[in-house]
Scaffold this active site. Structure first.
Site, mmCIF file in Angstrom:
data_model
loop_
_atom_site.group_PDB
_atom_site.id
_atom_site.type_symbol
_atom_site.label_atom_id
_atom_site.label_comp_id
_atom_site.label_asym_id
_atom_site.label_seq_id
_atom_site.Cartn_x
_atom_site.Cartn_y
_atom_site.Cartn_z
ATOM 1 N N HIS A 77 -38.315 -18.261 -33.017
ATOM 2 C CA HIS A 77 -39.042 -17.450 -33.778
ATOM 3 C C HIS A 77 -38.654 -17.717 -35.381
ATOM 4 C CE1 HIS A 77 -37.396 -14.393 -31.034
ATOM 5 N NE2 HIS A 77 -38.500 -13.604 -31.179
ATOM 6 N N ASP A 122 -35.510 -17.207 -37.089
ATOM 7 C CA ASP A 122 -34.386 -17.997 -36.397
ATOM 8 C C ASP A 122 -33.829 -19.321 -37.184
ATOM 9 O OD1 ASP A 122 -34.703 -15.779 -34.330
ATOM 10 O OD2 ASP A 122 -35.789 -17.375 -33.271
HETATM 11 C C1 XUL Z 1 -37.294 -9.499 -26.880
HETATM 12 C C2 XUL Z 1 -37.954 -10.671 -26.178
HETATM 13 C C3 XUL Z 1 -38.151 -11.543 -27.504
HETATM 14 C C4 XUL Z 1 -39.354 -12.437 -27.038
HETATM 15 C C5 XUL Z 1 -39.801 -13.391 -28.075
HETATM 16 O O1 XUL Z 1 -36.947 -8.534 -25.698
HETATM 17 O O2 XUL Z 1 -37.638 -10.893 -25.315
HETATM 18 O O3 XUL Z 1 -37.114 -12.200 -27.662
HETATM 19 O O4 XUL Z 1 -39.079 -13.101 -25.878
HETATM 20 O O5 XUL Z 1 -40.338 -12.573 -29.243
#
Ligand code: XUL
Ligand code: CO
Length: 435
Positions: free
Chosen positions: A101, A104
């Site tokens: 993300h 991150d």
């Molecule tokens: C949350 C989840 C996230 C997604 C990406 O439960 O799985 O980490 O994979 O935003």
């Protein structure tokens, strides 16, 4: 020169099932051929930047337990250090892919201009490390759920300024993913749902989410991004009711907004469990619609009822997941992302490596079991037998007839069905031969 974070930990190697080395693969041999394809190319493993490097070990009752030299994560120098350590771990594990993300990899959220500048800077840095190491980006995504500005949703927010901030954020993350040669772009609607209907216009929020996703698809084509757009179902947590409840709900949503040929699903083991399904159920539902994209591999606690994101360690479950993935033709742009985190007491750098070694081995073992079942053909044969009645011309022509015609035939021929065993236990015993 390395950061020294993983000092004393050597590159993990395949040593075979008899190895007693805790940091060796006993099943994951990237070059081993499985159904005519290298194991690494089947599994397409990825490390999740958020759990492995950004998560600090907090829980609802306590603060950080994982003390890392790149904390606090509010500075570009430390963001670069975090990237250095991430690539050192990819190297140790031989991980071909990673996922992130925006939040991150860059310092914590500021203004949009600030976020854009730091995202561009860190993705340039990460791009150089990808060039040098050959590690690839499976997918990028935007974190539109952690900062307080997203508390009422991103594209479903009642405030149009938040919708705008979300659109700008996703554009910047798609640009960054494209720049790094990412193979997919993921949208998980962390806050796309609601806590109470009393303050929520559900229909309007769904329309906005549908429009937003259409803009994402249009932008993908505008910039020539060849990767797959994926949405990730989850039933609850953080929202009480999340709009992307499960695979079937997402498929209905995608069809309603005309996105069925443009968007596929990123399915997660733990989310399937939270929705009251098995992982293989979610995979089979997506595959039946041609919408199986990628997986987030982890395991969910079966008692707690919240999202525990543990590393997988249940071979029979994982084997069935890969069985249905292989039956659907395997991954194209998708892969196996470890959306999994170590427990908060696992504070040593070695714990992070051991967790991935175990997860990769469990997946490799599951894949081999799945491939063996496919080669043996027992489940296929059982299905062919169970549905063989439909091979007859009478059965097929019935599907093109009508209720009254069928009723007349039932009367004329005196049709009186004789029940047949579903043979569930026999099939479960069969699967157990392979796992
Ligand atoms: C949350 C989840 C996230 C997604 C990406 O439960 O799985 O980490 O994979 O935003
Ligand atoms: Co996930």
């Amino acid at each position: 020169m390395t950061s020294g974070f993983f000092e004393g930990i050597e590159k993990v190697r395949y040593e075979g099932v008899d190895s007693r080395n805790p940091l060796a693969f006993r099943h994951y041999d990237p070059d081993e051929m499985v159904l005519g394809k290298r194991m690494e190319d089947h599994l397409r493993f990825a490390v999740a930047w958020w759990h492995s490097f950004a998560w600090e070990g907090g829980d609802p009752f306590g603060g950080p337990t994982l003390v890392r030299p790149w904390h606090p994560q509010d500075d570009m120098g430390r963001a670069r250090m975090k990237a250095d350590v991430a690539f050192e771990m990819f190297e140790i594990l031989g991980q071909p892919y990673f996922c992130w993300h925006d939040a991150d990899i860059r310092p914590e959220q500021g203004s949009f201009a600030e976020n854009l500048r730091t995202l561009e800077e860190i993705t340039d840095y990460i791009g150089e490390k990808m060039q040098a190491s050959g590690t690839k980006l499976l997918w990028g995504t935007a974190n539109m759920f952690s900062h307080r500005c997203w508390m009422g949703g991103a594209s479903t927010n009642p405030d149009p300024d938040v919708f705008a901030f979300a659109a700008a954020t996703v554009k910047s993350c798609m640009d960054a993913t494209h720049k790094l040669g990412g193979e997919n772009y993921v949208l998980w609607g962390g806050r796309e749902g609601y806590e109470t209907l009393l303050n929520t216009d559900l229909g309007l929020e769904l329309d906005h989410m549908g429009r937003f996703l259409n803009m994402v698809v249009d932008y993908k084509h505008k910039i020539g991004f060849k990767g797959t757009i994926l949405v990730e179902p989850k039933p609850q947590e953080p929202s009480k009711h999340q709009y992307d409840y499960d695979a079937a709900t997402c498929i209905g949503f995608l069809r309603k907004y005309g996105l069925e040929d443009e968007v596929k699903l990123n399915l997660e083991q733990g989310h399937a469990i939270l929705a009251g399904h098995s992982f293989e159920h979610e995979i089979a539902v997506a595959a039946a619609e041609g919408m199986l994209g990628s997986i987030d591999m982890n395991r969910n606690d079966y008692q707690s009822g919240w999202d525990t994101d543990q590393f997988p360690n249940n071979v029979p479950e994982v084997a069935l997941a890969y069985y249905y993935i292989l039956k659907a033709g395997g991954f194209s742009t998708g892969g196996t992302n470890f959306d999994a985190k170590i427990r908060r007491q696992s504070i040593d750098p070695e714990d992070l490596v051991a967790a991935h070694v175990g997860g990769m081995d469990v997946c490799a073992r599951g894949l081999k079991a799945a491939a063996a079942m496919i080669e043996d053909g027992g489940l296929d044969a059982a299905l062919t037998d169970r549905y063989s009645g439909w091979d007859s011309p009478e059965a097929q022509s019935m599907l093109a007839s009508s209720l009254d015609e069928i009723a007349a035939r039932v009367l004329a021929e005196g049709i009186n069905p004789e029940p047949r065993s579903g043979r569930q236990e026999r099939l479960e015993n069969y699967v157990n031969r392979f796992v």
